[in-house]
Each structure stands twice: as structure tokens, then as C-alpha cells.
Design a protein around this motif. Structure first.
Motif, PDB file in Angstrom:
ATOM      1  N   ILE A 171      -6.059  -9.382  -1.616  1.00 51.96           N
ATOM      2  CA  ILE A 171      -7.262  -9.062  -2.393  1.00 51.96           C
ATOM      3  C   ILE A 171      -7.444  -7.557  -2.509  1.00 51.96           C
ATOM      4  N   MET A 172      -7.268  -6.842  -1.375  1.00 51.44           N
ATOM      5  CA  MET A 172      -7.479  -5.401  -1.439  1.00 51.44           C
ATOM      6  C   MET A 172      -6.390  -4.712  -2.260  1.00 51.44           C
ATOM      7  N   THR A 173      -5.193  -5.294  -2.280  1.00 56.93           N
ATOM      8  CA  THR A 173      -4.157  -4.736  -3.141  1.00 56.93           C
ATOM      9  C   THR A 173      -4.582  -4.805  -4.595  1.00 56.93           C
ATOM     10  N   LEU A 174      -5.224  -5.931  -4.953  1.00 61.28           N
ATOM     11  CA  LEU A 174      -5.732  -6.056  -6.321  1.00 61.28           C
ATOM     12  C   LEU A 174      -6.823  -5.026  -6.596  1.00 61.28           C
ATOM     13  N   PHE A 175      -7.666  -4.782  -5.579  1.00 65.60           N
ATOM     14  CA  PHE A 175      -8.702  -3.751  -5.723  1.00 65.60           C
ATOM     15  C   PHE A 175      -8.061  -2.410  -6.053  1.00 65.60           C
ATOM     16  N   VAL A 227      -4.535 -12.533   3.435  1.00 67.39           N
ATOM     17  CA  VAL A 227      -5.318 -12.785   2.229  1.00 67.39           C
ATOM     18  C   VAL A 227      -6.158 -11.567   1.844  1.00 67.39           C
ATOM     19  N   TYR A 228      -6.919 -11.032   2.810  1.00 67.22           N
ATOM     20  CA  TYR A 228      -7.847  -9.963   2.442  1.00 67.22           C
ATOM     21  C   TYR A 228      -7.147  -8.618   2.344  1.00 67.22           C
ATOM     22  N   ALA A 229      -6.518  -8.200   3.470  1.00 70.66           N
ATOM     23  CA  ALA A 229      -5.895  -6.872   3.450  1.00 70.66           C
ATOM     24  C   ALA A 229      -4.674  -6.859   2.538  1.00 70.66           C
ATOM     25  N   VAL A 269     -11.540   2.070  -0.400  1.00 74.05           N
ATOM     26  CA  VAL A 269     -10.816   0.793  -0.313  1.00 74.05           C
ATOM     27  C   VAL A 269      -9.931   0.771   0.926  1.00 74.05           C
ATOM     28  N   MET A 270      -9.273   1.900   1.216  1.00 70.55           N
ATOM     29  CA  MET A 270      -8.412   1.925   2.399  1.00 70.55           C
ATOM     30  C   MET A 270      -9.244   1.785   3.674  1.00 70.55           C
ATOM     31  N   TYR A 301       0.821  -1.209   0.000  1.00 72.58           N
ATOM     32  CA  TYR A 301       0.000   0.000   0.000  1.00 72.58           C
ATOM     33  C   TYR A 301       0.851   1.253   0.000  1.00 72.58           C
ATOM     34  N   GLY A 302       1.994   1.205   0.702  1.00 77.12           N
ATOM     35  CA  GLY A 302       2.856   2.376   0.729  1.00 77.12           C
ATOM     36  C   GLY A 302       3.217   2.821  -0.669  1.00 77.12           C
TER      37      GLY A 302
END
Lengths: 413, 220
Positions: free
Chosen positions: B90-94, B85-87, B56-57, A189-190
Motif C-alpha cells: 500500500i505504501m509503495t502505491l502511495f 501488505v501495508y509497508a 510516507v517513509m 523503496y530502494g
């Protein structure tokens, strides 16, 4: 010759740090706790806080700061240049070591610039998202065995025997390295947020490159250590170090050579350094932090070096025996039937120093790689990650599982 | 211990109301409230943010709160996997997809008309009363300490590969089908040649589906 010196200077710095680290955690804190007014010192929260705090302040930050100097000095040596030698403290130039202080001062004094159309909140959040996860992951790194505060001057054969031993590891978690993968995956994220929040097409593209690269290599990184999990039968780093023991024939590099190489490669891609520096490419490719200046950029820079230190720590822990010194058992050296007994505190300090030497060696090795290899092209990077490293790591898992199963079958018979 | 935090909301508020133990909250209870407020706040923020990335964040923050809840319930392995898995994945893909699409910051459609507002308010009121009715109707659970090995990797693995082996394998087959389907859909949309050297061509040229069979094997 000079390259060896570059290893020895941080190593010498670290030896002093190891004594301080073991001294405070193993001797000073129990001394405080032995008094009626100091019972708070054995509180688990305080213990965890002091361990992580000391580990970061005494070990991680000094090594990371020295790495900024080592990187430039080493690149200069490898390219037959002189390198940084101007900055000095009261005339002491010390092969350019004061440059890292000069750098820090420069970054702090610089203008704190935020682009006009940038998303201010996320722009500020991005460097924090890059650096906090790497600090947190140090909680699982074991930097020594167990200190027995009551018997520091005696020779003891088994550290598990003492009643109030203090483990030299911040958090002993059952999930172990899974915790590392979970927290480290947040560092993505960074980079992506930095790329997006800057409101700049080039930094956006840099952020996309960074996130695709980190996501791709995370898979291989996780797969590569699965073999080590199976061999040592645990996910917990401290238990892995105990499972490896002082004899180098049992270390992870002997039992999982392929896993070690794969993990090192994939984790280097995670740190986004040459040859994997496609997302940032300091000199040629415009990267995700192009709009960052001053200390905001400095935090990205520092996070990268701390990742280097952490990768070295994990390499040492999982594949190179962690804090184990070859043939040093908890009561002293044993080799070819000869024994050299040592007091407990000496053994512990030697072990922590050995851990530091291994960490510094891998930092040094990463710098060597960085100044030896040219950069990959993006398609080569994806090819390497998905079509070569991933299948090899899966094959490694299958073979390891088969061998472990065969050994278990042979053992139970 | 940590297990106490599993009490339903009704009990905690009841204690507050009667005041017999209202001021003597245990550490886990305080943590429970902090995490609960954090999680619900993140969830609300997810659906109210106009900025896609901010939404998303917020969802990532919600997942963190959920992971903390799992950890308080002694399910440490589940907590780690929730983040991983989620944070982490998957959320990175989002974020990746949102950055690629780069949509304008539009008004969420739910706020667009008076009709949707009325429907939304009614749905919200119904949901809150229904959930609240059931929550307050639950008798207080007796806090008990789980066995030491509860939630460890070894135990979860053992259960997963013995009692729930069929479900586990069925889910993995399902995921495999999803992956294959995604590849098939992507191929039809982008035309042939998904070789690496041709990655840019895939994006720029979008031939009709009928023609794609012609150069399927062109590069291989």
C-alpha cells in the motif's frame, strides 16, 4: 566448453566454502560450547548471528562478486569475444577473475557525488533500502540439514534423533516464505526513492517504471508458490526441503512444474535484469540510478547480484529439493536396493555442497537468459504480467488445490 | 516471556516510580520501549514532515514498529502480513502516486492559522488526557505465556476459515467492489479505450463523459 568452465570455477570455490561453513557451525562452535568457558556459544542470538554472518560472508558475497566477473566473461563467450582479461594480481590474470577486485577498488575510490538539488537523506537511504532487505531474507534459507556435533563420525539414520542438533538455517520461522515476500517487497523503496531523490526527470521516470514493474510481478510471484505451499503443506523452507526428500520424483519441479516456471519468470522480473531491465537498461534506457556514482551505484549493482543469488537459493529450495542430494539419505546413498553408508559429517558436507551447486547453477542459468533474450517493451511487460502470468498462476492454484483435495480424499478413504 | 511485554504502560512506569524492580527490566520490556518510541516517533514524523515522500517513509517506519509489536505479542503471521501488505504494497502505491503527482513541498495546512492552532492544541490535550486517564486506570495484566501454536499460519487460517468465514468473505467482496468502482471511476475520467497501446492517449485526451460511450468498444 568455456561455459561449463564458468560454472565449475564458482562451484569449486563454493565446495571449499561449504566445508568451512559446516566446519565452523557444526564442529568448531559446539567444540567451544563444550568447554565451561564457552557456554555463550550456544546462545540462540549468537548462533543466529554466526549462521547469517557466515552464510553471507562465505557464500553470498563470494558468489555475488564472482557473478560480476561471470556475467562479463559469459557474455563475451556467448558473443564470441574475449572479455575481461587485463587486470591481474602480481601477474596472475586468472581468466579475468581479478577484475572484480579492480571494480571494487575503482568504485570506492571514485568521487562520492550528490546532485545539488537532491534530497540528501533519501539519496543516501535509497541504496541501503535496496541492499538490506536482500541480506535479511537470507535468514530463512536452509543451507543444510541438521548437524549432530556428538556423532559427526558415526553413521546415523535420522538427524531428528540427536539431542543437541544444530539446524543449518538461520531462522526457522513459521511464516517462512511470507517473511521473504514481506521483506523483499521493501526493496521497491530502494528503486523508487533513488529515482525520486535524485532530482532528475529521467531517474524519476526510471523509478516509476521500476516500482510499477516490481509491484506487478510481486503478485504473480506470490501466487506461483502458493501451489507449492499446498503440495508440501507448509510455508517453512526447511520443512519444504524435508517434505521433498532425497528422491527427485518428489521434488517441487515434478509436482509443481508450472509454479516453478511462473515463479522463476516473475522473480527474474523482480531482479530487474534483462529481459526485464526496463527500469535501468544500462546502455539505452536511462534508469533510476543515473545520478548515482561510485560505491553508491556499486551498492545497487551488488544488490542486484545478491538478488540473483537469493532467487537461485529459493528456486533450489522450493522446487529443486534444497540441500537434498538425489538418493542420499542421512546414513548414505540408497539406490535400487544397494546402500553405501557414510559418516554423518560427510553427508552434511555433501548436502551443503549440493545446495551450493544448485544455487550456482541457477545463477549461471539466469546469466544465460540475460544474454539470450532481448528486452521487453513496457506494455509487453505489463501484458505478460497481468494478462498471462497472473491468470495462469491462479489457474495453477485452483488445479493444484483440486488435485491435493482429491489425494486427501483418496488417502482418508 | 515475550508475553510480559503486553503490560499496559501504567505498570511499567509504576515500577520505575517505586523502584522495587526499576533496574531489573527484562529484555522484552526494553525492546517494548525501543519499539514504542520508534513507532510513536514515526507517527509524529509522518504528520510533521513537509516533504510528502519523507512523510510516507515515516509512515513506513511506523508500520515497521507496529509489525514488531505484533511479533512481540506472538502474532508472527500478522506481523509478516503487516509488513507485506501495508509497508510493502500500500505504501509503495502511495509513493508511486506522490511521485506521479509531484506536488510542491507546501506548508501543511494545519499550521496555517491561529484558529487551527488553538483547535489543534485543545484536541491534542483532550486526547492525551483521555487516553492517559484510561491507560493508568487499567489494572496490571497478568503475563501469561500463550500456547505454542498461537499466531501460527495454521491457526490463523483455521480460525479465519471456520469461525470468521462470513466476515472474511464479506471483506473480500467489499474489496472486489472497491476494485470495480476504481475501474469505473478511472474509465469515466480518462474516456474510452483503456487498451494498452493507447495508454498514452488516455492521459493526454480527456473527452467529456458524455462522449466516452462512443469509443468504448473501439479497441476491443
Amino acid at each position: 566448453m568455456g561455459l561449463i568452465l564458468l560454472f565449475l570455477i564458482p562451484a569449486a570455490v563454493f565446495t571449499g566454502m561449504a566445508v568451512a561453513l559446516v566446519g565452523v557451525i557444526g564442529v568448531a562452535i559446539p567444540w567451544v560450547a563444550s568447554h565451561p568457558w564457552g557456554a555463550w556459544a550456544m546462545d540462540p542470538w549468537f548462533q543466529a548471528l554466526i549462521k547469517l554472518g557466515l552464510l553471507i560472508l562465505l557464500v553470498v558475497m563470494p558468489i555475488a562478486s564472482l557473478l560480476t566477473w561471470m556475467e562479463r566473461k559469459q557474455s563475451a563467450m556467448m558473443q564470441d569475444r574475449i572479455g575481461p582479461n587485463r587486470a591481474g594480481i602480481l601477474g596472475w590474470r586468472g581468466w579475468g577473475i581479478p577484475h572484480f577486485i579492480a571494480d571494487a577498488v575503482k568504485m570506492i575510490m571514485k568521487e562520492d557525488f550528490v546532485p545539488a538539488k537532491a534530497n540528501r537523506f533519501l539519496f543516501t537511504l535509497a541504496p541501503l533500502m535496496a541492499i538490506i532487505p536482500v541480506f535479511v531474507t537470507f535468514a530463512i534459507v536452509p543451507f543444510g540439514s541438521t548437524v549432530c556435533p556428538d556423532k559427526i563420525l558415526q553413521v546415523i539414520t535420522d538427524t531428528n534423533q540427536c539431542t543437541n542438533g544444530i539446524g543449518l538455517q538461520t531462522a526457522k520461522m513459521d511464516v517462512g516464505l511470507i517473511f521473504y515476500f514481506a521483506i523483499a517487497s521493501l526493496a521497491v523503496y530502494g528503486t523508487t526513492l533513488a529515482g525520486w531523490a535524485s532530482y532528475n526527470k529521467w531517474s524519476l521516470l526510471g523509478g516509476l517504471r521500476a516500482s510499477s514493474q516490481m509491484m506487478s510481478y510481486e503478485v504473480t510471484m506470490g501466487m506461483a508458490v502458493l501451489g507449492a505451499f499446498m503440495v508440501f503443506g507448509t510455508l517453512e523452507p526447511q520443512a519444504m526441503v524435508y517434505a521433498q526428500g532425497p528422491n527427485p520424483i518428489n521434488w517441487g519441479i515434478v509436482k509443481q512444474p508450472l509454479g516453478a516456471i511462473l515463479f522463476f519468470t516473475a522473480a527474474m522480473a523482480e531482479t530487474k535484469r534483462t529481459p526485464f531491465d526496463i527500469p535501468e537498461g544500462e546502455s539505452e534506457v536511462i534508469g533510476y540510478f543515473v545520478e548515482y556514482s561510485g560505491m553508491r551505484f556499486g551498492i545497487f549493482f551488488l544488490a542486484e547480484f545478491i538478488e540473483v543469488v537469493f532467487l537461485s537459493a529459493i528456486m533450489a529450495t522450493v522446487f529443486f529439493g534444497g540441500w537434498q542430494v538425489p538418493f542420499l539419505y542421512s546414513d548414505g546413498f540408497h539406490l535400487f536396493g544397494h546402500a553405501l553408508q557414510m559418516p554423518h559429517i560427510v553427508v552434511v558436507i555433501l548436502q551443503t555442497t549440493a545446495w551450493g551447486m544448485k544455487v550456482i547453477f541457477f545463477c549461471w542459468f539466469q546469466l544465460m537468459v540475460r544474454w539470450t533474450m532481448p528486452r521487453f517493451r513496457p506494455d509487453q511487460l505489463m501484458n505478460l504480467g497481468w494478462k498471462r502470468l497472473l491468470p495462469i498462476s491462479i489457474a495453477n492454484i485452483l488445479i493444484t488445490a483440486g488435485v491435493v483435495l482429491a489425494f486427501q480424499a483418496a488417502g482418508s478413504r | 516471556m515475550l508475553w510480559q511485554s503486553v503490560q499496559p504502560m501504567g505498570r511499567v512506569t509504576a515500577q520505575l516510580a517505586t523502584g522495587d524492580q526499576g533496574m531489573q527490566w527484562s529484555g522484552p520490556q526494553i525492546w517494548w520501549w525501543i519499539i514504542a518510541v520508534f513507532t510513536v516517533g514515526g507517527a509524529i514524523s509522518t504528520v510533521t514532515r513537509r516533504n510528502n515522500i519523507a512523510a510516507v517513509m515515516s509512515l513506513v517506519a511506523t508500520f515497521f514498529g507496529l509489525a514488531a509489536m505484533y511479533a512481540m505479542l506472538s502474532a508472527h503471521f500478522l506481523a509478516a502480513l503487516q509488513v507485506l501488505v501495508y509497508a510493502g504494497a500500500i505504501m509503495t502505491l502511495f509513493v508511486f502516486v506522490i511521485m506521479v503527482l509531484n506536488r510542491d513541498e507546501a506548508e501543511p495546512w494545519a499550521w496555517s492559522g491561529i484558529f487551527t492552532k488553538i483547535v489543534g492544541v485543545f484536541a491534542l490535550v483532550y486526547l492525551v488526557t483521555k487516553v492517559g486517564y484510561h491507560l493508568f486506570g487499567v489494572a496490571a495484566a497478568h503475563p501469561e505465556t500463550p500456547p505454542a501454536e498461537f499466531g501460527t499460519v495454521a491457526q490463523v487460517g483455521e480460525v479465519l476459515f471456520t469461525d470468521y468465514l462470513f466476515v472474511f468473505e464479506a471483506v473480500s467482496v467489499l474489496l472486489l467492489i472497491a476494485v470495480v468502482a476504481a475501474v469505473v471511476v478511472a474509465r469515466q475520467r480518462g474516456g474510452g479505450g483503456t487498451d494498452d497501446d493507447d495508454a498514452s492517449a488516455d492521459i493526454t485526451t480527456t473527452p467529456a463523459v458524455g462522449h466516452s460511450t462512443g469509443h468504448e468498444d473501439h479497441h476491443s
